[in-house]
Design an enzyme around this catalytic site. Structure first.
Site, PDB file in Angstrom:
ATOM      1  CB  SER A 152      -0.840  -0.017   1.282  1.00 58.48           C
ATOM      2  OG  SER A 152      -1.282   1.279   1.584  1.00 58.48           O
ATOM      3  CE1 TYR A 165      -3.813  -2.031   4.980  1.00 63.27           C
ATOM      4  CE2 TYR A 165      -2.961   0.105   4.304  1.00 63.27           C
ATOM      5  CZ  TYR A 165      -3.629  -1.069   4.008  1.00 63.27           C
ATOM      6  OH  TYR A 165      -4.110  -1.273   2.739  1.00 63.27           O
ATOM      7  CE  LYS A 169      -1.664  -3.907   2.743  1.00 65.65           C
ATOM      8  NZ  LYS A 169      -2.035  -5.219   2.180  1.00 65.65           N
TER       9      LYS A 169
HETATM   10  P1  NAD Z   1     -11.879  -5.240   1.072  1.00 64.28           P
HETATM   11  O1  NAD Z   1     -12.159  -5.013   2.507  1.00 64.28           O
HETATM   12  O2  NAD Z   1     -12.987  -5.124   0.109  1.00 64.28           O
HETATM   13  O3  NAD Z   1     -11.173  -6.649   0.821  1.00 64.28           O
HETATM   14  C1  NAD Z   1     -10.445  -7.346   1.780  1.00 64.28           C
HETATM   15  C2  NAD Z   1     -11.024  -8.722   1.867  1.00 64.28           C
HETATM   16  O4  NAD Z   1     -10.202  -9.533   2.708  1.00 64.28           O
HETATM   17  C3  NAD Z   1     -12.432  -8.733   2.465  1.00 64.28           C
HETATM   18  O5  NAD Z   1     -13.331  -9.357   1.559  1.00 64.28           O
HETATM   19  C4  NAD Z   1     -12.267  -9.515   3.755  1.00 64.28           C
HETATM   20  O6  NAD Z   1     -13.395 -10.311   4.096  1.00 64.28           O
HETATM   21  C5  NAD Z   1     -11.051 -10.364   3.456  1.00 64.28           C
HETATM   22  N1  NAD Z   1     -10.372 -10.809   4.666  1.00 64.28           N
HETATM   23  C6  NAD Z   1     -10.088 -10.076   5.768  1.00 64.28           C
HETATM   24  N2  NAD Z   1      -9.456 -10.814   6.674  1.00 64.28           N
HETATM   25  C7  NAD Z   1      -9.328 -12.055   6.139  1.00 64.28           C
HETATM   26  C8  NAD Z   1      -8.738 -13.255   6.602  1.00 64.28           C
HETATM   27  N3  NAD Z   1      -8.175 -13.337   7.822  1.00 64.28           N
HETATM   28  N4  NAD Z   1      -8.755 -14.332   5.790  1.00 64.28           N
HETATM   29  C9  NAD Z   1      -9.353 -14.277   4.570  1.00 64.28           C
HETATM   30  N5  NAD Z   1      -9.931 -13.157   4.093  1.00 64.28           N
HETATM   31  C10 NAD Z   1      -9.910 -12.062   4.867  1.00 64.28           C
HETATM   32  O7  NAD Z   1     -10.721  -4.182   0.672  1.00 64.28           O
HETATM   33  P2  NAD Z   1      -9.836  -4.034  -0.639  1.00 64.28           P
HETATM   34  O8  NAD Z   1      -9.618  -2.597  -0.790  1.00 64.28           O
HETATM   35  O9  NAD Z   1     -10.345  -4.840  -1.758  1.00 64.28           O
HETATM   36  O10 NAD Z   1      -8.442  -4.637  -0.129  1.00 64.28           O
HETATM   37  C11 NAD Z   1      -7.735  -5.665  -0.770  1.00 64.28           C
HETATM   38  C12 NAD Z   1      -6.264  -5.530  -0.466  1.00 64.28           C
HETATM   39  O11 NAD Z   1      -5.752  -4.339  -1.073  1.00 64.28           O
HETATM   40  C13 NAD Z   1      -5.948  -5.413   1.022  1.00 64.28           C
HETATM   41  O12 NAD Z   1      -4.745  -6.113   1.303  1.00 64.28           O
HETATM   42  C14 NAD Z   1      -5.717  -3.924   1.209  1.00 64.28           C
HETATM   43  O13 NAD Z   1      -4.915  -3.640   2.313  1.00 64.28           O
HETATM   44  C15 NAD Z   1      -5.053  -3.591  -0.103  1.00 64.28           C
HETATM   45  N6  NAD Z   1      -5.103  -2.181  -0.439  1.00 64.28           N
HETATM   46  C16 NAD Z   1      -6.240  -1.602  -0.872  1.00 64.28           C
HETATM   47  C17 NAD Z   1      -6.226  -0.272  -1.207  1.00 64.28           C
HETATM   48  C18 NAD Z   1      -7.440   0.415  -1.753  1.00 64.28           C
HETATM   49  O14 NAD Z   1      -7.313   1.577  -2.189  1.00 64.28           O
HETATM   50  N7  NAD Z   1      -8.605  -0.238  -1.787  1.00 64.28           N
HETATM   51  C19 NAD Z   1      -5.056   0.498  -1.082  1.00 64.28           C
HETATM   52  C20 NAD Z   1      -3.905  -0.131  -0.651  1.00 64.28           C
HETATM   53  C21 NAD Z   1      -3.934  -1.469  -0.347  1.00 64.28           C
END
Ligand code: NAD
Length: 298
Positions: A152, A165, A169
């Site tokens: 991230s 976080y 990350k």
């Molecule tokens: P999201 O919350 O929609 O997706 C995360 C998913 O992980 C959820 O569906 C949740 O149920 C699942 N999850 C959580 N804990 C879990 C576990 N212990 N075992 C299995 N599944 C689990 O959010 P997102 O934005 O789609 O995030 C996806 C990834 O991208 C994450 O790692 C997040 O940190 C990273 N990220 C997202 C952004 C963004 O802008 N959306 C930015 C930087 C990083």
């Protein structure tokens, strides 16, 4: 050129929604058999349900693809091992692992409990370690593997209220770096994506007009390339809203001094020179960085 994934088996963690769902749908549309893993809990990691993963599987099957749902928590070694064994038995191989599952417990460091810190590190960092370790030997034996970590901008550059976080990350970037070295001999390529997308994780963190231009599908192209046959290794791509950049951990040329000048006063006097980014390097390994430090060459 069309990137295809026929006969490839992919596990996408946290694929019940957001980015993971978008990766799973795209890989399946390109011929991959996809394991849609998701614990199905809330944004802070509480609760669980298989329904999110199952609904993505239903979407893939309705579109003519092949997929299975799995509700293991990525932090549960036994459940992850069971998932991997089941996939191997049913589909014979595991080619791709996208470590995407994640939670948030945002607070300023002063208010953040050890538990807030541990939970976040546990899911992002240890969850990726546990899932990668569970498929690593299979990938080694196949002499084929593609692993994607999810970092991230917080890990790479920092953001207010996300110390837990950010630590997790950036840990994933370090994990990628060493695994890409260890996997090279076995055609295991390990990369990292730094996404920026409108999901439940960011819905209250960014203004709506920005979110509307940043659907998860704007991150998918980079993630799919990074797990394809032609993937590089040890690459970190930042992706979202039409932007695609690459992040590096760089090294300045620095200074190299004689023993009598190795003092704090020298560092104070020459800090700007040490920080000068002219001729910046990107060492391939920690060893290469050490060699620069010891070479004395400027
Ligand atoms: P999201 O919350 O929609 O997706 C995360 C998913 O992980 C959820 O569906 C949740 O149920 C699942 N999850 C959580 N804990 C879990 C576990 N212990 N075992 C299995 N599944 C689990 O959010 P997102 O934005 O789609 O995030 C996806 C990834 O991208 C994450 O790692 C997040 O940190 C990273 N990220 C997202 C952004 C963004 O802008 N959306 C930015 C930087 C990083």
């Amino acid at each position: 050129m069309t990137l295809r994934f026929d006969d490839r088996v992919a596990i996408v963690t946290g694929a019940g929604g957001g980015l993971g769902r978008a990766y799973a749908l795209d890989l399946a549309s390109r011929g991959a058999k996809v394991v849609v893993n998701d614990l199905g809990g809330a944004r802070d990691g509480s609760g669980s349900s298989l329904s999110a993963a199952q609904s993505v599987v239903d979407e893939i099957i309705a579109a003519g693809g092949e997929a299975m749902a799995n509700g293991a928590s990525v932090t549960d070694e036994a459940a992850v091992a069971k998932m991997v064994a089941f996939v191997k038995e049913r589909w014979g191989r595991i080619d791709i692992l996208i470590n995407n599952a994640g939670i948030l417990r945002d607070k300023t460091f002063v208010k953040m409990t050890h538990d807030d810190f541990r939970q976040v590190v546990d899911v992002h960092l240890m969850g990726s370690v546990i899932c990668t370790k569970a498929v690593w030997e299979i990938m080694r034996q196949q002499a084929y593997g593609r692993v994607l970590m999810t970092t991230s901008s917080t890990g790479l550059y920092g953001n207010f209220g996300q110390a837990n976080y950010g630590a997790a990350k950036m840990g994933l970037v370090g994990l990628m770096k060493t695994l890409s070295i260890e996997g090279a001999k076995y055609n295991i390529k390990v990369n990292t994506i730094a996404p920026l997308a409108a999901t439940r994780m960011t819905e209250d963190l960014m203004p709506p007009e920005l979110l509307s231009r940043m659907g998860p599908e704007t991150v998918v192209p980079a993630a799919v390339f990074l797990v394809s046959d032609d993937a590089p290794s040890n690459a970190c791509i930042n992706a979202g809203g039409g932007g695609f950049e690459r992040s590096y951990v760089t090294l300045t040329q620095g200074i190299h001094v004689a023993p009598e000048d190795m003092t704090a006063e020298t560092i104070a006097a020459r800090f700007e020179e040490i920080s000068d980014r002219t001729g910046e390097l990107v060492p391939d390994t920690g060893g290469a960085q050490g060699a620069v430090a010891l070479s004395g060459a400027k």
